[in-house]
Motif scaffolding. Structure first.
Motif: not given
Length: 272
Positions: A102, A119, A123-124, A126, A140-143, A161, A170
């Motif tokens: 990251q 951070e 969140i994630e 990608w 962001d892979g989270a959403d 989005s 993802k």
């Protein structure tokens, strides 16, 4: 992560003619430069061209080789672990992103000035690509949202989005890249989603299993099945070129045609 040192044409129609000539010109006509063939000894995963026209080949083991427009190896570096996204940009200040650790950087090719992704902004993370000379896009892979991070002011300037047709796994979202104030997001199932600089949806270019995409002037081009398909970003005009059997990547500049096979690189020269 370590790095180990190991004139754009104005006329689109003239450039089309040049590309056709480069692809079809007989190899042994008197006065013509011969193609250059360079053996490759590792598994190729990506290939890129910078703005001046130099070629970069990215290998599975993390090695990236830089070649000039005559096929001369200029530099080799090894990223450990391998980079998730590499953008040569103008050749002097490349962009790199490494998902597992990251971090990202804007640096001279081969240099390592890691910058972590705060951070609080994702969140994630990608995928991360450059936006202009300093800012970055984060997927962001989270959403499955995309965010433009203003790195100077440390704030999110755009957050939106992904289109519903791209909101799948993802892992199917392979890469993204900004070009001419547009953001291109490649999903292996749905195709290439195009958004503008403020994140607004422009269109999706459908194509299951598009292998890669790149740009030539005002055109997006991508490999699908046995064709290289060109899409004009301004007028929507399309054209096609056949892909030679066995070519992993066919990349074009205004002066060169680069054919990357699994075991060799072939550089076709511009006519004298």
């Amino acid at each position: 992560m370590q790095f180990t040192m190991a004139v754009q044409l104005n006329s689109k129609h003239f450039r089309h003619s040049l590309v056709a000539a480069l692809l079809c010109v007989p190899m042994f006509l008197a006065g013509q430069s011969l193609p250059v063939t360079i053996p490759l000894n590792n598994k190729v995963v990506a290939a890129h061209i910078d703005r001046p026209g130099d070629l970069y080949i990215q290998f599975e083991n993390g090695i990236i080789q830089k070649y000039d427009s005559n096929g001369k190896l200029l530099q080799e570096v090894k990223a450990n672990p391998p980079l998730t996204i590499f953008e040569p940009r103008d050749g002097s200040r490349a962009f790199s992103y490494q998902r597992n650790e990251q971090w990202y950087n804007f640096a001279l090719f081969g240099n390592n000035h890691k910058q972590t992704i705060p951070e609080e902004f994702a969140i994630e993370p990608w995928l991360v690509c450059s936006s202009g000379d300093r800012n970055i896009w984060i997927l962001d892979g989270a959403d499955l949202s995309i965010k433009k991070l203003n790195t100077t002011k440390q704030r999110i300037d755009v957050e939106i989005s992904l289109s519903s047709q791209l909101q799948e796994d993802k892992a199917d979202i392979l890469t993204m890249r900004e070009y001419q104030n547009l953001l291109f997001i490649h999903n292996r199932i749905s195709g290439i989603e195009i958004r503008n600089t403020i994140g607004k949806h422009v269109r999706v270019i459908p194509g299951s299993e598009i292998r890669y995409f790149n740009f030539l002037g005002e055109e997006l081009y991508y490999a699908l099945n046995d064709k290289l398909i060109f899409f004009d970003l301004f007028d929507g005009e399309t054209r096609e070129l056949p892909l030679e059997e066995g070519v992993l990547f066919l990349l074009l500049s205004d002066e060169r045609v680069y054919r990357v096979f699994d075991d060799r690189l072939v550089v076709d020269m511009k006519n004298p």
